[in-house]
Enzyme design. Structure first.
Site, short mmCIF file in Angstrom:
data_model
loop_
_atom_site.label_atom_id
_atom_site.label_comp_id
_atom_site.label_asym_id
_atom_site.label_seq_id
_atom_site.Cartn_x
_atom_site.Cartn_y
_atom_site.Cartn_z
N LYS A 164 0.89 -1.13 -0.22
CA LYS A 164 0.12 0.06 -0.07
C LYS A 164 1.06 1.24 0.02
O LYS A 164 0.41 2.34 -0.66
CB LYS A 164 -0.83 -0.06 1.18
CG LYS A 164 -1.90 -1.16 1.30
CD LYS A 164 -2.58 -0.94 2.79
CE LYS A 164 -1.95 -0.92 3.83
NZ LYS A 164 -1.36 -2.21 4.25
N ARG A 179 -9.09 1.35 8.93
CA ARG A 179 -8.83 -0.09 9.33
C ARG A 179 -9.76 -0.82 10.12
O ARG A 179 -9.66 -1.98 10.31
CB ARG A 179 -7.43 -0.09 9.98
CG ARG A 179 -6.41 -0.46 9.15
CD ARG A 179 -5.09 -0.71 10.25
NE ARG A 179 -3.88 -1.10 9.73
CZ ARG A 179 -2.90 -0.55 9.44
NH1 ARG A 179 -2.69 0.63 9.08
NH2 ARG A 179 -1.80 -1.21 9.00
N ARG A 209 11.43 -6.16 4.64
CA ARG A 209 11.12 -4.78 4.41
C ARG A 209 12.37 -3.67 5.35
O ARG A 209 12.41 -4.22 6.41
CB ARG A 209 9.83 -4.19 4.90
CG ARG A 209 9.55 -2.92 5.23
CD ARG A 209 7.91 -2.43 5.15
NE ARG A 209 7.31 -3.11 6.31
CZ ARG A 209 6.04 -2.70 6.23
NH1 ARG A 209 5.51 -2.11 5.45
NH2 ARG A 209 5.25 -3.24 7.40
N ARG A 214 11.56 -2.66 11.18
CA ARG A 214 10.56 -2.16 12.28
C ARG A 214 10.38 -3.28 13.30
O ARG A 214 10.38 -4.02 12.95
CB ARG A 214 9.23 -1.64 11.36
CG ARG A 214 9.04 -0.35 11.05
CD ARG A 214 8.06 -0.13 10.03
NE ARG A 214 6.87 -0.72 10.48
CZ ARG A 214 5.65 -0.67 9.79
NH1 ARG A 214 5.58 -0.14 8.45
NH2 ARG A 214 4.57 -1.29 10.07
N ARG A 228 -0.57 -9.45 13.27
CA ARG A 228 -0.94 -8.37 12.70
C ARG A 228 -1.82 -8.80 11.45
O ARG A 228 -2.86 -7.98 11.04
CB ARG A 228 0.16 -7.24 11.86
CG ARG A 228 0.75 -6.53 13.02
CD ARG A 228 2.06 -5.86 12.64
NE ARG A 228 1.99 -4.95 11.64
CZ ARG A 228 2.96 -4.75 10.68
NH1 ARG A 228 4.08 -5.02 10.76
NH2 ARG A 228 2.55 -3.71 9.98
P1 ADP Z 1 1.56 -1.74 7.57
O1 ADP Z 1 2.80 -1.82 6.73
O2 ADP Z 1 1.19 -2.98 8.38
O3 ADP Z 1 0.19 -1.32 6.63
P2 ADP Z 1 1.23 0.65 9.12
O4 ADP Z 1 2.64 1.67 9.05
O5 ADP Z 1 0.19 1.34 8.34
O6 ADP Z 1 1.59 -0.80 8.91
O7 ADP Z 1 0.79 0.77 10.54
C1 ADP Z 1 1.71 0.26 11.55
C2 ADP Z 1 0.72 0.10 12.81
O8 ADP Z 1 0.30 1.21 13.24
C3 ADP Z 1 -0.25 -0.70 12.75
O9 ADP Z 1 0.02 -2.31 12.93
C4 ADP Z 1 -1.37 -0.26 13.64
O10 ADP Z 1 -0.89 -0.66 15.24
C5 ADP Z 1 -0.99 1.34 13.65
N1 ADP Z 1 -2.14 1.91 12.79
C6 ADP Z 1 -1.83 2.39 11.63
N2 ADP Z 1 -2.80 3.00 11.11
C7 ADP Z 1 -3.97 2.53 11.86
C8 ADP Z 1 -5.30 2.77 12.01
N3 ADP Z 1 -5.95 3.34 10.77
N4 ADP Z 1 -6.10 2.50 13.03
C9 ADP Z 1 -5.39 1.67 14.27
N5 ADP Z 1 -3.97 1.47 14.10
C10 ADP Z 1 -3.44 1.83 13.15
P1 ADP Z 2 2.21 -1.66 3.19
O1 ADP Z 2 2.37 -0.26 3.23
O2 ADP Z 2 1.44 -2.32 2.72
O3 ADP Z 2 2.73 -2.39 4.34
P2 ADP Z 2 4.90 -1.55 1.82
O4 ADP Z 2 4.49 -0.73 0.54
O5 ADP Z 2 5.60 -1.22 2.96
O6 ADP Z 2 3.54 -2.36 2.43
O7 ADP Z 2 5.53 -3.06 1.18
C1 ADP Z 2 6.13 -4.02 2.13
C2 ADP Z 2 7.49 -4.45 1.56
O8 ADP Z 2 7.27 -5.18 0.25
C3 ADP Z 2 8.68 -3.15 1.53
O9 ADP Z 2 9.49 -3.95 1.45
C4 ADP Z 2 8.34 -3.08 -0.32
O10 ADP Z 2 9.56 -2.59 -0.72
C5 ADP Z 2 8.12 -4.43 -0.59
N1 ADP Z 2 7.09 -4.52 -1.89
C6 ADP Z 2 6.18 -3.58 -2.05
N2 ADP Z 2 5.40 -3.95 -3.28
C7 ADP Z 2 6.06 -5.02 -3.76
C8 ADP Z 2 6.01 -5.73 -4.94
N3 ADP Z 2 4.81 -5.63 -5.75
N4 ADP Z 2 6.80 -6.72 -4.94
C9 ADP Z 2 7.72 -7.17 -4.17
N5 ADP Z 2 8.01 -6.40 -3.14
C10 ADP Z 2 7.09 -5.39 -2.92
#
Ligand code: ADP
Ligand code: ADP
Ligand code: ZN
Length: 214
Positions: A13, A88, A127, A160, A171
């Site tokens: 995302k 979420r 990541r 992280r 998660r």
């Molecule tokens: P991901 O890479 O899993 O999509 P995020 O960076 O979006 O992770 O979120 C990391 C953490 O921050 C989540 O696991 C949660 O604890 C918190 N968080 C982020 N966005 C939300 C939300 N909309 N509602 C509740 N918790 C959130």
């Molecule tokens: P989210 O925001 O949904 O948690 P990220 O964008 O941070 O996800 O992506 C999670 C991990 O996977 C990162 O290390 C990113 O560089 C990698 N990644 C993202 N998109 C792809 C893809 N299409 N193929 C392979 N790896 C990816």
């Protein structure tokens, strides 16, 4: 244009939201990045959020909803925004729908980046994140120019705390239970778009651009 990114943790995302923000010139709003910036700066909000995040759970809606609704009313969101990591939960989605309605607006697209759980674990363990500017890398799929250093701002990259395999499993459970129902929620409002997130990053982006329009 108002866009929501849906998908499991690690589905890509954030990666796609950054590309969308650059192409369509709208801000990328990541609730996870906002929480991490607050933790780094030692704010009260950060201290409240940290325990929930480290445990792999969600930060409570009472904290998250107000923070996000304030953010989308800032001036830079006038032309739209791409929301990454919010909503979420169903109450978050309902609050967002209502707040936008009060502003005479609505969501244009909810893009679901679909990736099966098996690939998620691999993506998350590889990541590497820059906590200074929010950039993300992958040790195999998106390698920084210098190992361990952010291309954009030069800060040290980290794994992280919540990307360790034990926490990732938790998660994913939370995702299936609380966030996946949003796919149906946005299907019902007619704005859902599905994208196969297993393709490489550029292919996923092209699929999204075909949906949003050039
Ligand atoms: P991901 O890479 O899993 O999509 P995020 O960076 O979006 O992770 O979120 C990391 C953490 O921050 C989540 O696991 C949660 O604890 C918190 N968080 C982020 N966005 C939300 C939300 N909309 N509602 C509740 N918790 C959130
Ligand atoms: P989210 O925001 O949904 O948690 P990220 O964008 O941070 O996800 O992506 C999670 C991990 O996977 C990162 O290390 C990113 O560089 C990698 N990644 C993202 N998109 C792809 C893809 N299409 N193929 C392979 N790896 C990816
Ligand atoms: Zn950086």
């Amino acid at each position: 244009m108002k866009i929501i990114m849906l998908g499991a943790p690690g589905a890509g995302k954030g990666t796609q939201a950054k590309k969308i923000a650059a192409k369509y010139q709208i801000p990328h709003i990541s609730t996870g990045d906002i929480f991490r910036a607050n933790i780094k700066n030692g704010t009260e909000l950060g201290m409240k959020a940290k325990a929930f995040m480290d445990a792999g759970g969600l930060v409570p809606d009472e904290i998250t909803i107000g923070m996000l609704l304030d953010r989308i009313q800032e001036a830079d969101c006038a032309k739209g925004c791409v929301l990454d990591g919010f909503p979420r939960t169903i109450p978050q989605a309902e609050s967002l729908t209502k707040a936008l309605k009060d502003m005479g607006e609505s969501i244009d697209y909810a893009v679901n980046v679909d990736v099966p759980d098996e690939s998620i674990i691999r993506r998350m363990s590889g990541r590497r994140a820059c906590l200074a500017c929010g950039s993300t890398y992958h040790i195999v799929y998106n390698v920084p120019k210098t190992e361990g250093v952010c291309d954009v701002c030069g800060q040290q990259l980290v794994l992280r705390d919540d990307d360790k395999p034990e926490t990732v499993k938790k998660r994913l459970d939370v995702y299936h239970e609380q966030t996946q129902p949003l796919i149906d929620y946005y299907k019902k409002t007619g704005v859902l778009a599905e994208v196969d997130g297993t393709m490489d990053m550029e292919e996923v982006f092209q699929a999204i651009v075909r949906i949003l329009g050039a």
